[in-house]
Design a protein around this motif. Structure first.
Motif, PDB file in Angstrom:
ATOM      1  N   UNK A 190     -68.842 -93.247  87.139  1.00  0.00           N
ATOM      2  CA  UNK A 190     -67.676 -94.103  87.380  1.00  0.00           C
ATOM      3  C   UNK A 190     -67.654 -94.557  88.838  1.00  0.00           C
ATOM      4  N   UNK A 191     -67.880 -93.632  89.757  1.00  0.00           N
ATOM      5  CA  UNK A 191     -67.875 -93.974  91.181  1.00  0.00           C
ATOM      6  C   UNK A 191     -69.009 -94.934  91.522  1.00  0.00           C
ATOM      7  N   UNK A 192     -70.193 -94.672  91.010  1.00  0.00           N
ATOM      8  CA  UNK A 192     -71.334 -95.554  91.285  1.00  0.00           C
ATOM      9  C   UNK A 192     -71.085 -96.959  90.742  1.00  0.00           C
ATOM     10  N   UNK A 193     -70.454 -97.044  89.585  1.00  0.00           N
ATOM     11  CA  UNK A 193     -70.130 -98.355  89.026  1.00  0.00           C
ATOM     12  C   UNK A 193     -69.157 -99.097  89.929  1.00  0.00           C
ATOM     13  N   UNK A 194     -68.141 -98.386  90.411  1.00  0.00           N
ATOM     14  CA  UNK A 194     -67.162 -99.005  91.310  1.00  0.00           C
ATOM     15  C   UNK A 194     -67.833 -99.525  92.571  1.00  0.00           C
ATOM     16  N   UNK A 195     -68.755 -98.759  93.128  1.00  0.00           N
ATOM     17  CA  UNK A 195     -69.447 -99.170  94.359  1.00  0.00           C
ATOM     18  C   UNK A 195     -70.373-100.356  94.114  1.00  0.00           C
ATOM     19  N   UNK A 196     -71.073-100.350  93.000  1.00  0.00           N
ATOM     20  CA  UNK A 196     -72.039-101.415  92.728  1.00  0.00           C
ATOM     21  C   UNK A 196     -71.360-102.709  92.291  1.00  0.00           C
ATOM     22  N   UNK A 197     -70.289-102.608  91.506  1.00  0.00           N
ATOM     23  CA  UNK A 197     -69.638-103.789  90.929  1.00  0.00           C
ATOM     24  C   UNK A 197     -68.655-104.431  91.901  1.00  0.00           C
ATOM     25  N   UNK A 198     -68.046-103.642  92.783  1.00  0.00           N
ATOM     26  CA  UNK A 198     -67.079-104.137  93.771  1.00  0.00           C
ATOM     27  C   UNK A 198     -65.988-104.991  93.103  1.00  0.00           C
ATOM     28  N   UNK A 228     -54.109 -95.477  80.591  1.00  0.00           N
ATOM     29  CA  UNK A 228     -53.341 -94.305  80.152  1.00  0.00           C
ATOM     30  C   UNK A 228     -53.336 -93.120  81.108  1.00  0.00           C
ATOM     31  N   UNK A 229     -54.490 -92.664  81.571  1.00  0.00           N
ATOM     32  CA  UNK A 229     -54.576 -91.438  82.371  1.00  0.00           C
ATOM     33  C   UNK A 229     -54.677 -91.778  83.853  1.00  0.00           C
ATOM     34  N   UNK A 230     -53.620 -91.528  84.652  1.00  0.00           N
ATOM     35  CA  UNK A 230     -53.636 -91.939  86.065  1.00  0.00           C
ATOM     36  C   UNK A 230     -54.787 -91.355  86.875  1.00  0.00           C
ATOM     37  N   UNK A 231     -55.227 -90.142  86.534  1.00  0.00           N
ATOM     38  CA  UNK A 231     -56.351 -89.535  87.265  1.00  0.00           C
ATOM     39  C   UNK A 231     -57.615 -89.478  86.419  1.00  0.00           C
ATOM     40  N   UNK A 232     -57.580 -90.075  85.227  1.00  0.00           N
ATOM     41  CA  UNK A 232     -58.727 -90.017  84.337  1.00  0.00           C
ATOM     42  C   UNK A 232     -58.825 -88.676  83.633  1.00  0.00           C
ATOM     43  N   UNK A 233     -59.808 -88.563  82.773  1.00  0.00           N
ATOM     44  CA  UNK A 233     -60.028 -87.306  82.057  1.00  0.00           C
ATOM     45  C   UNK A 233     -60.439 -86.224  83.051  1.00  0.00           C
ATOM     46  N   UNK A 234     -59.604 -85.207  83.178  1.00  0.00           N
ATOM     47  CA  UNK A 234     -59.848 -84.080  84.087  1.00  0.00           C
ATOM     48  C   UNK A 234     -60.127 -84.546  85.526  1.00  0.00           C
ATOM     49  N   UNK A 235     -59.413 -85.579  85.942  1.00  0.00           N
ATOM     50  CA  UNK A 235     -59.496 -86.046  87.316  1.00  0.00           C
ATOM     51  C   UNK A 235     -60.732 -86.830  87.661  1.00  0.00           C
ATOM     52  N   UNK A 236     -61.496 -87.275  86.652  1.00  0.00           N
ATOM     53  CA  UNK A 236     -62.799 -87.874  86.923  1.00  0.00           C
ATOM     54  C   UNK A 236     -62.730 -89.237  87.621  1.00  0.00           C
ATOM     55  N   UNK A 237     -61.597 -89.896  87.575  1.00  0.00           N
ATOM     56  CA  UNK A 237     -61.508 -91.229  88.156  1.00  0.00           C
ATOM     57  C   UNK A 237     -61.000 -91.209  89.604  1.00  0.00           C
ATOM     58  N   UNK A 238     -60.565 -90.043  90.102  1.00  0.00           N
ATOM     59  CA  UNK A 238     -59.977 -89.966  91.441  1.00  0.00           C
ATOM     60  C   UNK A 238     -60.935 -90.420  92.547  1.00  0.00           C
ATOM     61  N   UNK A 295     -62.179 -94.588  96.719  1.00  0.00           N
ATOM     62  CA  UNK A 295     -63.112 -95.588  97.253  1.00  0.00           C
ATOM     63  C   UNK A 295     -62.536 -97.000  97.135  1.00  0.00           C
ATOM     64  N   UNK A 296     -62.045 -97.346  95.958  1.00  0.00           N
ATOM     65  CA  UNK A 296     -61.587 -98.716  95.728  1.00  0.00           C
ATOM     66  C   UNK A 296     -60.315 -99.026  96.503  1.00  0.00           C
ATOM     67  N   UNK A 297     -59.443 -98.043  96.651  1.00  0.00           N
ATOM     68  CA  UNK A 297     -58.249 -98.279  97.464  1.00  0.00           C
ATOM     69  C   UNK A 297     -58.626 -98.597  98.904  1.00  0.00           C
ATOM     70  N   UNK A 298     -59.587 -97.850  99.450  1.00  0.00           N
ATOM     71  CA  UNK A 298     -60.059 -98.115 100.813  1.00  0.00           C
ATOM     72  C   UNK A 298     -60.734 -99.476 100.922  1.00  0.00           C
TER      73      UNK A 298
END
Length: 425
Positions: free
Chosen positions: A113-121, A129-139, A144-147
């Motif tokens: 998920x993080x690598x996709x966010x960095x590459x896709x920009x 639905x899940x503010x932090x993702x499944x077991x916090x995986x999206x945090x 990164x994206x907020x910054x």
């Protein structure tokens, strides 16, 4: 490849320097998909609407669904399949296919998920639905994206769960803190007059001001025909029985079949759609029973179920969010038989929408599940009003409102952060 490596290693762009991009709009959607088809189908509807209205837009859906490849997406939409996890009967989870521990599977998902966010920009990141993702995986991706100045949106369905369960669950996950810290906007894909899913959380006024009630997400019939061969009973008025993904629809299917078994005078035939996640042994047993009933038939799975819904005279369904949107969109008389375990989400939705006259509900939550009750409910379907006979403003304006908010989010960001818009009344 060199460009990709460079993009992954560079520092996030300052949000103060960010403005409307010269390139096409980019939207990243996270859909954790640990069970069923609901999150995926909602994300797909939003993605297709975005590329339909924004020339040159690109949308990537991150999903753990094992059947995401079976669906068609609009031009400009693609997906990244992360390793799946599945929910066990006791409520716990495990890795779906990989022979690794759950922690290792979540770690792999988080990294992808993080690598996709960095590459896709992306310019906008929509989390389902899940503010932090499944077991916090999206945090990590949120950080990164907020910054980087990406606008962050949480999209939630109209009903989450009963407050006594939702509040401690969100406290345990740190979801309330995530709303405060990360999200520019919160889109509720429903109407305030139907249900307010976050009311019990006692959110700060600042966060309440970020909430928009969009209305329900209208669905359309796919432009290309389905490859599924429909049984002969679909050439006459029929009732479509659907349980969504099918992983938890055994009780509804059994109840409908038992009604036809016990009452040979039921006139209107019914087509049962099993869904891709039904247990194989239960499916085999159902097929044997259906074969003995001349007014019943079945389809295993149809990735263009909208065509069947449009064709049907009426519907019987469990009452998940997507099915409810489709019943409204195709103006179908619908009997909702809500699941009441492990969540009351479907039951709450059925109660509130029956109150408004949009559907009828049949439940075994407080009354026995007898063939006679189902048979009578099936007969009554022909006499109940269609959803269009009830006037509710903005009922199916969800995708239009999403586009409006997306446009507002993509306006150039000034050197100061503007006040959040007021929640829609």
């Amino acid at each position: 490849m060199a460009d990709l490596v460079t993009s992954l290693s560079k520092e996030p762009e300052s949000p103060l320097l960010r403005s409307q991009p010269a390139r096409g709009v980019r939207v990243l959607i996270y859909s954790h998909d640990t069970f069923g088809l609901g999150h995926l189908r909602r994300s797909r509807a939003i993605a297709n609407a975005i590329v339909g209205d924004w020339p040159g837009a690109s949308v990537v859906i991150i999903s753990g669904s094992p059947v995401i490849g079976n669906f068609e997406f609009g031009s400009g939409v693609d997906y990244i399949r992360i390793p799946g996890v599945t929910k066990l009967p006791d409520g716990d989870y495990r890795s779906l296919n990989l022979n690794v521990s759950l922690d290792e599977a979540v770690g792999l998902r988080q990294a992808l998920i993080l690598q996709t966010a960095k590459a896709f920009q992306p310019d906008v990141f929509i989390v389902d639905k899940e503010p932090t993702g499944f077991r916090g995986e999206v945090v990590p991706a949120l950080d990164y994206l907020q910054a980087a100045g990406c606008r962050l949106v949480l999209g939630i369905r109209d009903v989450m769960d009963e407050p006594t369960l939702l509040v401690p669950e969100w406290e345990r996950k740190g979801a309330k803190e995530a709303l405060v810290r990360y999200y520019d906007e919160i889109w509720v894909y429903g109407l305030k007059d139907v249900y307010q899913p976050l009311m019990a959380l006692d959110l700060p006024e600042e966060v309440n001001g970020r909430i928009t009630y969009t209305g329900y997400l209208r669905r359309e019939v796919p432009p290309t025909p389905s490859l599924t061969k429909y049984p002969k009973i679909t050439k006459q008025p029929f009732i479509l029985v659907t349980t969504g993904g099918g992983g938890d629809g055994d009780d509804l299917i059994d109840w409908v079949i038992s009604a036809y078994e016990s009452d040979p005078d039921l006139e209107q035939p019914a087509l049962i759609l099993f869904g891709p996640f039904i247990d194989r042994d239960k499916r085999r047993a159902f097929v044997e029973r259906i074969a003995k009933q001349p007014k019943l038939d079945f389809v295993s799975f149809d990735n263009k179920i909208e065509r069947l819904m449009k064709k049907a005279d009426a519907m019987v369904a469990m009452g998940g969010y997507n099915t409810f949107c489709e019943a409204l969109s195709f103006d179908k008389r619908t009997l909702i038989v809500p699941r009441t375990r492990p969540r009351l989400e479907q039951y709450i939705r059925a109660v509130e929408t029956e109150r408004l006259g949009l559907v009828r509900m049949l439940s075994d939550y407080k009354e026995p599940r007898t063939p006679e009750r189902m048979a009578q409910a099936l007969r009554n379907l022909s006499f109940q009003p269609r959803p269009s006979e009830v006037t509710i403003p903005d009922l199916l304006d969800g995708l239009d409102r999403v586009q409006e908010r997306l446009k507002a989010l993509l306006e150039p960001i000034p050197l100061f952060k503007p006040a959040y818009h007021q929640a829609a009344e």
